[in-house]
Motif scaffolding. Structure first.
Motif: not given
Lengths: 355, 250, 68
Positions: B4-5, B26, B29-30, B33, B181, B184-185, C51, C53-54, C56-57
């Motif tokens: 999933v990642f 980071i 990577r974004l 992606e 997090v 970042v999203n 899982g 993903t924090s 990895a983010i």
């Protein structure tokens, strides 16, 4: 060839670029080259091309860097102070092995200088248009026809060797009108640019256009490879015109606008019984060493005539290697030497030799 | 179990040279992606600028051009005008974009140059060892403001998104950060919009990412994120400063 | 059921994944160094991983792969 048309130098050069397949022009206004930009702004939309007036000469040359990276025939033009601003971009273009066409319609300097014709950017064009070890392919037209013909030549040589090209013109050639013929429209086959950054389409490895090499050994190897290409250019691309040189005692060496004046002076000298000739360098880099060296055996005096304080004369001295006398006559600051002034210099040399 | 990642395909296998905890990684990577999600790696040409991110030409698995300092918008303009159907992005730091390259930036924006600009604002010059940037905060100690940035001498920081949002050619000006997090999203959504705007020919889109420079700030990665939250975000509020798609919807 | 793996030799021991983990099951392994000379991030208790993903983010070096 098509029919002759009467055109201003700057406009003829711009039209030649369009006919040579240039569809991307980036410029900034400066006298005496602005007609190139104005002409491009009129013509480019009609041929589906891009004319863009940049925010500065600095931006314009970097737009050329981007367009050349994409693999298209791009061009910018300016005059002396603006060319200085472009020098950063020119160094990056050379260091990235990109072809590009840069036009300098020279005016008097230094600083803001003046707006009248000059040749005082010879050193800049041939020795150091920016930092680092590199050369440009430098062409010096002396007629409006050559303003036309050297555009496609500049692109072809530049693309073959991946080196930027400069057409070193001046305010006189830019502003004057002469009849010119354009070569019949032909699709000049451009070599495939496998290095271009135009999207890998998931079909090839990524391309990188870059001039940064942190490892000194890598950078040295790359610069040496580039200089091997320069040696090939020196061996194959030297160009010069010889006029009445074969039996000459006195050879005038002049390029561009000052060569036009010098040719008249040579004719005056011949009429006065002086065996004078003219060597007109067409490529300023590579400098036509072979032509100068060939003339050394019979030439007592070389006279360099330039519209500056004596710049090309250095290259002539290097070729002559002290085997003949080399003297200089020039006007600067936008002043143009007259045929009479040059003839007087030839006469002085002739009288000195007779003593 | 399904993956999933994982590393996006639009990043090469070259390890990042960035310092530990530097948020450049980071943001790289974004961007990668987003390139993957839009399926545009084969059409994309990136422009690397001068500064810490100059080596980004090694990291993105698309064609890349390295521009002179500050000139990335001009280089991108030349690329875009030659390749109107390709996707052109620049990746620039604060010194590159807002000091030496401010003229190129403002004019690319006001022309509505149809490019995507990723702007890393970490309030310092990283590559040269921590000098004052145009975005260094008042009072901030750097190598060239050893007594703190004195605005009476060194002037005031530039708020880039606010400035560019006044220009008609700007399609998107959004400031984000990557300190959590959640943020970042949000940053990824903004970057995706900045690329989609280009595909939809909307004009100049800039995403300013408030970032950290633990090394030159003299802080641990964790402390650096806290410094960003406590000092940078109050001076540079997060948010959308201009979005032509929202204006159309409204 | 979730699993995270580290490309350990890319890790620079910045600890951003450790701080991001809502379950507090990541740590820097202070007993050893990776090829880069950093204490690499490791998972203490794989069983507790959700899982999310924090980690990895927040990882700036794309070290972490998450399976779920």
């Amino acid at each position: 060839m098509g029919e002759k048309v009467l055109m201003k130098g700057n406009e003829a050069l711009a039209e030649a670029a369009i006919q040579a397949g240039c569809r991307h022009y980036f410029g900034y206004p400066i006298t005496p080259q602005t007609e190139i930009a104005a002409y491009m702004s009129k013509r480019m939309p009609k041929v589906g091309g891009c004319f863009l007036q940049a925010e500065s000469e600095v931006a314009a040359i970097n737009m050329v860097l981007g367009a050349s990276s994409a693999g298209v025939r791009a061009m910018t033009s300016s005059s002396s102070p603006g060319i200085s601003l472009k020098s950063e971009g020119v160094s990056y273009i050379a260091g990235s092995d990109l072809p590009a066409l840069i036009i300098n319609v020279q005016r008097g300097g230094p600083g803001l200088g003046g707006i009248q014709p000059s040749q005082s950017d010879y050193w800049q064009a041939t020795k150091a248009l920016g930092h680092g070890d590199f050369q440009l392919f430098v062409l010096a037209p002396s007629t409006i026809q050559e303003m036309v013909d050297f555009v496609s030549l500049g692109y072809e040589v530049g693309e073959k060797y991946r080196i930027p090209t400069m057409i070193l013109s001046d305010g006189m050639l830019g502003q004057m009108m002469e009849p010119v013929e354009f070569p019949e429209a032909k699709e000049t086959a451009q070599a495939e640019k496998t290095w271009a950054t135009n999207g890998h389409k998931n079909k090839r490895k990524k391309n990188i256009i870059n001039s940064l090499y942190i490892e000194p050994q890598v950078l040295e190897d790359l610069v040496k490879e580039r200089f091997e290409r320069y040696e090939k250019i020196k061996a194959t691309e030297q160009r010069a015109e010889e006029y009445l040189v074969d039996d000459a005692d006195i050879v005038v060496v002049a390029f561009g606008a000052s060569a036009r004046v010098s040719r008249n002076a040579v004719n005056m000298a011949r009429e006065a019984g002086i065996k004078a000739g003219l060597i007109r360098p067409i490529t300023l880099w590579p400098f036509p060493e072979n032509t100068i060296k060939k003339a050394v055996s019979h030439t007592k005096d070389f006279l360099c005539v330039e519209m500056n304080m004596g710049q090309m004369v250095d290259d002539v001295r290097l070729c002559v290697e002290g085997k003949s006398e080399v003297s200089f006559f020039g006007r600067t600051g936008g002043m143009i030497p007259t045929p009479e002034e040059v003839f007087n210099e030839i006469k002085k040399l002739s009288e000195k030799e007779a003593k | 179990m399904a993956v999933v990642f994982d590393k996006p395909k639009a990043l090469t296998d070259v390890p990042f040279h960035y310092c530990p905890g530097c948020t450049h990684g980071i943001v790289h990577r974004l961007v990668a992606e987003v390139i993957d999600e839009l399926g545009i790696a084969g059409d994309t040409v990136g422009v690397a600028s001068v500064g810490c991110s100059v080596f980004s030409y090694n990291y993105f698995d698309c064609d890349m051009v390295q521009a002179p300092h500050g000139r990335a918008p001009a280089v991108a303009t030349g690329l875009k005008r030659s390749l109107p159907d390709n996707v052109i992005f620049t990746y620039q730091g604060d010194g590159d974009l807002a000091a030496i390259g401010m003229a190129e930036t403002v004019h690319a924006a006001t022309r509505g140059e149809n490019i995507t600009v990723i702007f890393i604002n970490n309030a310092i010059y990283g590559m040269t060892g921590g000098q004052m940037a145009p975005t260094s905060l008042p009072g901030q100690v750097t190598q060239t403001t050893p007594y703190g940035r004195d605005t009476s001498v060194a002037g005031h920081p530039i708020r880039v998104c606010e400035l560019l949002s006044t220009l008609s050619g700007t399609a998107l000006a959004q400031r984000v950060t990557v300190d959590s997090v959640k943020n970042v999203n949000i940053a990824k959504k903004a970057i995706k919009k900045a690329f989609e705007n280009q595909i939809n020919k909307r004009g100049y889109s800039i995403v300013e990412v408030l970032s950290t420079c633990p090394t030159n700030w003299g802080l641990s990665p964790e402390e650096a994120l806290k410094w960003l939250q406590n000092n940078m975000i109050p001076y540079y509020p997060l948010g959308v400063y201009k979005d032509v798609t929202a204006e159309k919807e409204a | 059921m979730a699993k995270i793996t580290f490309k350990e030799n890319l890790c620079k021991g910045c600890g951003m994944c450790v701080n991001a983990c809502p379950k507090n099951i990541l740590e820097l392994d202070k007993t050893r160094l990776n090829v880069k000379g950093y204490h690499p991030a490791v998972i203490k208790d794989q069983e507790k991983c959700i899982g999310c993903t924090s980690c990895a983010i927040m990882c700036p070096d794309v070290v972490i792969t998450v399976e779920r």
